[in-house]
Motif scaffolding. Structure first.
Motif, mmCIF file in Angstrom:
data_model
loop_
_atom_site.group_PDB
_atom_site.id
_atom_site.type_symbol
_atom_site.label_atom_id
_atom_site.label_comp_id
_atom_site.label_asym_id
_atom_site.label_seq_id
_atom_site.Cartn_x
_atom_site.Cartn_y
_atom_site.Cartn_z
ATOM 1 N N TRP A 106 46.941 30.974 47.414
ATOM 2 C CA TRP A 106 46.170 30.457 47.864
ATOM 3 C C TRP A 106 46.109 31.521 49.276
ATOM 4 C CZ3 TRP A 106 46.368 30.398 52.987
ATOM 5 C CH2 TRP A 106 47.524 29.203 53.409
ATOM 6 N N GLN A 107 46.197 32.223 50.123
ATOM 7 C CA GLN A 107 46.986 32.941 50.753
ATOM 8 C C GLN A 107 46.990 34.492 50.377
ATOM 9 O OE1 GLN A 107 50.485 33.409 53.597
ATOM 10 N NE2 GLN A 107 49.157 35.196 54.677
ATOM 11 N N ILE A 108 47.178 34.414 48.867
ATOM 12 C CA ILE A 108 46.562 35.257 47.901
ATOM 13 C C ILE A 108 45.279 35.982 47.943
ATOM 14 C CG2 ILE A 108 46.900 37.066 45.929
ATOM 15 C CD1 ILE A 108 50.206 35.490 45.826
ATOM 16 N N ALA A 109 44.854 34.663 47.676
ATOM 17 C CA ALA A 109 43.446 34.665 47.288
ATOM 18 C C ALA A 109 42.830 35.269 48.565
ATOM 19 C CB ALA A 109 42.675 33.474 47.063
ATOM 20 N N MET A 110 42.876 34.747 49.551
ATOM 21 C CA MET A 110 42.546 34.769 50.625
ATOM 22 C C MET A 110 42.597 36.746 51.295
ATOM 23 S SD MET A 110 43.009 31.646 52.947
ATOM 24 C CE MET A 110 41.720 32.510 54.698
ATOM 25 N N ILE A 111 44.031 37.468 51.073
ATOM 26 C CA ILE A 111 43.843 37.717 51.679
ATOM 27 C C ILE A 111 43.366 39.442 50.353
ATOM 28 C CG2 ILE A 111 45.782 40.343 51.661
ATOM 29 C CD1 ILE A 111 47.586 38.112 51.549
ATOM 30 N N LEU A 112 43.126 38.776 49.414
ATOM 31 C CA LEU A 112 42.246 39.740 47.794
ATOM 32 C C LEU A 112 41.189 39.402 48.594
ATOM 33 C CD1 LEU A 112 43.622 38.884 44.615
ATOM 34 C CD2 LEU A 112 44.025 40.888 45.969
ATOM 35 N N GLN A 113 40.497 38.676 48.791
ATOM 36 C CA GLN A 113 38.593 37.933 48.679
ATOM 37 C C GLN A 113 38.707 39.254 50.552
ATOM 38 O OE1 GLN A 113 37.628 33.872 50.058
ATOM 39 N NE2 GLN A 113 39.004 33.813 48.205
ATOM 40 N N ALA A 114 39.833 39.556 51.311
ATOM 41 C CA ALA A 114 38.989 39.941 52.993
ATOM 42 C C ALA A 114 39.786 41.120 52.424
ATOM 43 C CB ALA A 114 40.092 39.541 54.483
ATOM 44 N N THR A 115 40.311 41.791 51.731
ATOM 45 C CA THR A 115 40.738 43.237 51.245
ATOM 46 C C THR A 115 39.492 43.836 50.815
ATOM 47 O OG1 THR A 115 42.845 43.422 51.055
ATOM 48 C CG2 THR A 115 41.443 44.970 50.360
ATOM 49 N N GLN A 116 39.096 42.725 49.437
ATOM 50 C CA GLN A 116 37.341 43.412 48.945
ATOM 51 C C GLN A 116 36.359 43.184 50.041
ATOM 52 O OE1 GLN A 116 34.950 40.185 46.901
ATOM 53 N NE2 GLN A 116 35.403 41.295 45.372
ATOM 54 N N ALA A 117 36.412 42.918 51.419
ATOM 55 C CA ALA A 117 34.962 42.466 51.903
ATOM 56 C C ALA A 117 35.170 43.939 53.148
ATOM 57 C CB ALA A 117 35.121 41.398 53.466
ATOM 58 N N GLN A 118 36.310 44.139 53.522
ATOM 59 C CA GLN A 118 36.914 45.329 54.626
ATOM 60 C C GLN A 118 36.745 47.028 53.386
ATOM 61 O OE1 GLN A 118 41.281 45.214 54.346
ATOM 62 N NE2 GLN A 118 40.384 44.183 57.012
ATOM 63 N N ARG A 119 36.288 46.187 51.967
ATOM 64 C CA ARG A 119 36.378 47.757 51.454
ATOM 65 C C ARG A 119 34.690 48.255 50.634
ATOM 66 N NH1 ARG A 119 39.650 50.054 47.275
ATOM 67 N NH2 ARG A 119 38.693 49.599 45.157
ATOM 68 N N LEU A 120 34.339 46.552 51.647
ATOM 69 C CA LEU A 120 32.605 47.244 51.283
ATOM 70 C C LEU A 120 32.252 47.292 53.027
ATOM 71 C CD1 LEU A 120 31.811 43.634 49.372
ATOM 72 C CD2 LEU A 120 31.533 46.004 48.545
ATOM 73 N N GLY A 121 32.945 47.537 53.829
ATOM 74 C CA GLY A 121 32.646 48.088 54.989
ATOM 75 C C GLY A 121 32.251 47.115 55.710
ATOM 76 N N LEU A 122 32.843 45.639 55.852
ATOM 77 C CA LEU A 122 32.776 44.259 56.615
ATOM 78 C C LEU A 122 34.532 44.549 57.276
ATOM 79 C CD1 LEU A 122 30.932 44.007 54.536
ATOM 80 C CD2 LEU A 122 31.210 41.090 55.137
ATOM 81 N N ARG A 123 33.864 44.121 58.946
ATOM 82 C CA ARG A 123 34.924 44.368 59.865
ATOM 83 C C ARG A 123 35.470 41.858 60.433
ATOM 84 N NH1 ARG A 123 35.958 47.612 57.101
ATOM 85 N NH2 ARG A 123 36.990 49.447 56.622
ATOM 86 N N LEU A 157 42.632 27.860 43.796
ATOM 87 C CA LEU A 157 41.833 29.176 44.394
ATOM 88 C C LEU A 157 41.945 31.134 43.798
ATOM 89 C CD1 LEU A 157 39.408 29.445 46.925
ATOM 90 C CD2 LEU A 157 41.679 29.768 48.534
ATOM 91 N N LEU A 158 43.260 30.726 43.275
ATOM 92 C CA LEU A 158 43.381 32.597 43.394
ATOM 93 C C LEU A 158 42.628 32.790 41.817
ATOM 94 C CD1 LEU A 158 45.187 35.093 43.512
ATOM 95 C CD2 LEU A 158 46.890 33.890 42.337
ATOM 96 N N ASP A 159 42.637 31.707 41.070
ATOM 97 C CA ASP A 159 42.166 31.829 39.440
ATOM 98 C C ASP A 159 40.443 32.247 39.257
ATOM 99 O OD1 ASP A 159 43.812 32.032 37.625
ATOM 100 O OD2 ASP A 159 43.640 29.777 37.027
ATOM 101 N N ASP A 160 39.656 31.400 40.919
ATOM 102 C CA ASP A 160 38.493 31.379 41.060
ATOM 103 C C ASP A 160 37.755 32.663 41.909
ATOM 104 O OD1 ASP A 160 37.729 28.685 40.151
ATOM 105 O OD2 ASP A 160 37.119 27.990 41.678
ATOM 106 N N THR A 161 39.108 33.135 42.424
ATOM 107 C CA THR A 161 38.756 35.091 43.255
ATOM 108 C C THR A 161 39.166 35.486 41.814
ATOM 109 O OG1 THR A 161 39.535 34.126 44.962
ATOM 110 C CG2 THR A 161 39.885 36.023 44.683
ATOM 111 N N LEU A 162 40.115 35.402 41.718
ATOM 112 C CA LEU A 162 39.913 36.235 39.994
ATOM 113 C C LEU A 162 38.897 36.560 39.277
ATOM 114 C CD1 LEU A 162 43.609 36.631 39.935
ATOM 115 C CD2 LEU A 162 42.592 37.772 41.160
ATOM 116 N N THR A 163 38.522 35.540 39.051
ATOM 117 C CA THR A 163 37.495 35.087 37.802
ATOM 118 C C THR A 163 36.140 35.438 38.277
ATOM 119 O OG1 THR A 163 38.490 33.717 37.127
ATOM 120 C CG2 THR A 163 36.109 33.491 36.096
ATOM 121 N N HIS A 164 35.955 34.966 39.738
ATOM 122 C CA HIS A 164 34.256 35.819 40.166
ATOM 123 C C HIS A 164 34.841 36.686 40.989
ATOM 124 C CE1 HIS A 164 33.043 32.218 38.208
ATOM 125 N NE2 HIS A 164 34.161 31.172 38.904
ATOM 126 N N TRP A 165 35.278 37.981 41.027
ATOM 127 C CA TRP A 165 35.778 39.238 41.386
ATOM 128 C C TRP A 165 34.415 39.580 41.857
ATOM 129 C CZ3 TRP A 165 38.799 40.018 44.944
ATOM 130 C CH2 TRP A 165 38.941 41.696 45.148
#
Length: 264
Positions: free
Chosen positions: A118-135, A178-186
């Protein structure tokens, strides 16, 4: 309730005020007047400062209500590492998809190897947001917390970070769902983030005309959205009479089984 206040409340119910941000007013039977704000936990530079109208509402409020006070500097994730590696916890297809997304985002797979799924999913989501310019510094709830502290306004947590981490730790299979959903709906999640940014920079969604893409499986939606909305409803009804600015994730305001529908 006085006759004047009753008429005023009825008028507001029939003709709700429209705001330039994702927000709405709801009054509860116990005299709690809530201004609900659809927060995004990470934002763009253009989302700061907050709208002057929102800051005026905060200035008049008796307290700020948030999901959790995230203004501290201590990490809530310390000491949660798994004894198993990713290869032990994921099948071949899952590991391949995680590797692909990690490569795409520049996240080191070795750094993730023993973290909870679940933490890996959150890290990936936060990294995705950062790549979209969010802080994080431009997140709506973070800015509201800073503004409330500057005004010495009381801050009320609906659950707190400890409860949020406890909820994630209770997910089955180390949070694999949570990780599965994060990857599936990336890619869908990236589009949804951009949509929610638009609610703050362009115009909030029109009530009753909103169809949101699904980024959660039904079982996970029940845990992360429906159950929490129901718990928050009880907490908000238990507040003393007064005026409150309530900042929760935007999907809690507009998604299926949303918080406003439970409060009305």
């Amino acid at each position: 309730m006085s006759l004047f206040r009753g008429i005023k409340t009825s008028f507001r119910a029939l003709f709700p005020r429209r705001y330039s941000w994702p927000g709405m007013d709801i009054s509860l039977p116990g005299g709690q007047h809530l201004h609900l704000v659809g927060s995004i936990h990470m934002g763009t530079q253009d989302m700061s400062p907050l709208p002057s109208g929102l800051l005026s509402l905060l200035k008049q409020a008796d307290a700020l209500v948030v999901e959790a006070d995230i203004s501290g500097h201590e990490s809530p994730f310390a000491g949660l590492e798994s004894d198993l590696t990713l290869a032990d916890r994921l099948d071949e297809a899952q590991l391949a998809e995680l590797t692909r997304v990690a490569d795409e985002t520049g996240v080191s797979l070795s750094m993730l190897d023993t973290l909870p799924l679940w933490q890996i999913a959150m890290i990936l989501q936060a990294t995705q947001a950062q790549r979209l310019g969010l802080r994080g510094d431009y997140g709506i709830d973070y800015q509201l917390l800073n503004a409330a502290r500057a005004r010495r306004l009381p801050i009320i947590e609906l659950e707190g970070t400890d409860s949020q981490i406890a909820l994630l730790r209770q997910l089955p299979d180390d949070g694999l769902i949570l990780l599965d959903d994060t990857l599936t709906h990336w890619h869908t999640n990236a589009r949804l983030l951009q949509t929610m940014i638009g609610w703050w920079l362009d115009a909030p969604p029109a009530e009753g005309k909103l169809t949101l893409p699904s980024t959660f499986s039904e079982s996970l939606y029940d845990v992360l959205m429906n159950a929490r909305n129901a718990a928050w409803r009880q907490t908000l009804h238990a507040l003393p009479a007064g005026h409150y600015v309530v900042a929760v994730g935007a999907l809690h305001l507009y998604g299926e089984g949303n918080l406003p529908s439970l409060l009305k």
